[in-house]
Design a protein around this motif. Sequence first.
Motif, PDB file in Angstrom:
ATOM      1  N   SER A   9      19.051 -47.587 -19.311  1.00 32.18           N
ATOM      2  CA  SER A   9      18.747 -48.753 -20.025  1.00 32.18           C
ATOM      3  C   SER A   9      17.480 -49.576 -20.012  1.00 32.18           C
ATOM      4  CB  SER A   9      19.743 -49.642 -19.686  1.00 32.18           C
ATOM      5  OG  SER A   9      19.719 -51.073 -20.546  1.00 32.18           O
ATOM      6  N   THR A  44      22.968 -54.238 -25.297  1.00 39.09           N
ATOM      7  CA  THR A  44      22.801 -53.546 -24.229  1.00 39.09           C
ATOM      8  C   THR A  44      21.731 -54.277 -23.010  1.00 39.09           C
ATOM      9  OG1 THR A  44      20.889 -52.270 -25.392  1.00 39.09           O
ATOM     10  CG2 THR A  44      23.106 -51.018 -25.511  1.00 39.09           C
ATOM     11  N   ARG A  46      22.818 -55.064 -19.285  1.00 33.06           N
ATOM     12  CA  ARG A  46      21.945 -54.480 -18.302  1.00 33.06           C
ATOM     13  C   ARG A  46      21.361 -55.598 -17.350  1.00 33.06           C
ATOM     14  NH1 ARG A  46      16.813 -55.179 -17.715  1.00 33.06           N
ATOM     15  NH2 ARG A  46      16.461 -55.653 -19.757  1.00 33.06           N
ATOM     16  N   GLY A  53      22.105 -46.116 -22.646  1.00 33.49           N
ATOM     17  CA  GLY A  53      22.794 -47.353 -23.066  1.00 33.49           C
ATOM     18  C   GLY A  53      22.584 -47.630 -24.556  1.00 33.49           C
ATOM     19  N   ASP A  54      21.572 -47.512 -25.044  1.00 28.33           N
ATOM     20  CA  ASP A  54      21.271 -47.571 -26.742  1.00 28.33           C
ATOM     21  C   ASP A  54      22.182 -46.422 -27.485  1.00 28.33           C
ATOM     22  OD1 ASP A  54      19.677 -49.767 -26.136  1.00 28.33           O
ATOM     23  OD2 ASP A  54      17.975 -48.716 -26.408  1.00 28.33           O
ATOM     24  N   ALA A  94      25.916 -47.510 -27.302  1.00 27.67           N
ATOM     25  CA  ALA A  94      26.311 -48.587 -28.033  1.00 27.67           C
ATOM     26  C   ALA A  94      26.231 -48.362 -29.668  1.00 27.67           C
ATOM     27  CB  ALA A  94      25.257 -49.804 -28.074  1.00 27.67           C
TER      28      ALA A  94
END
Length: 75
Positions: free
Chosen positions: A74, A54, A58, A29-30, A33
């Motif tokens: 995440s 993020t 989540r 997720g990071d 992004a």
Amino acid sequence: MDALKNVLGGNKQQNASNANPAGQKGDYGDKGAEFINKKYLNDKLSRDQLEKVTDSAREGIEKATGKNIPDKFSN
């Protein structure tokens, strides 16, 4: 000899291990992004802002589905 290669930048294996310093999270997720921020937003958002985005996404997904997202995706 390895120390000399490190100084001159010739030891690629050592340089690759230093690419992600300790303390930085590397979940998908990071990373996604960060990619969007660099590619489409020209680094307008700070790392802290990206982390909040993020985390909110989540939490929203977990609330909507009732299932936990694994830390791999995440955290």
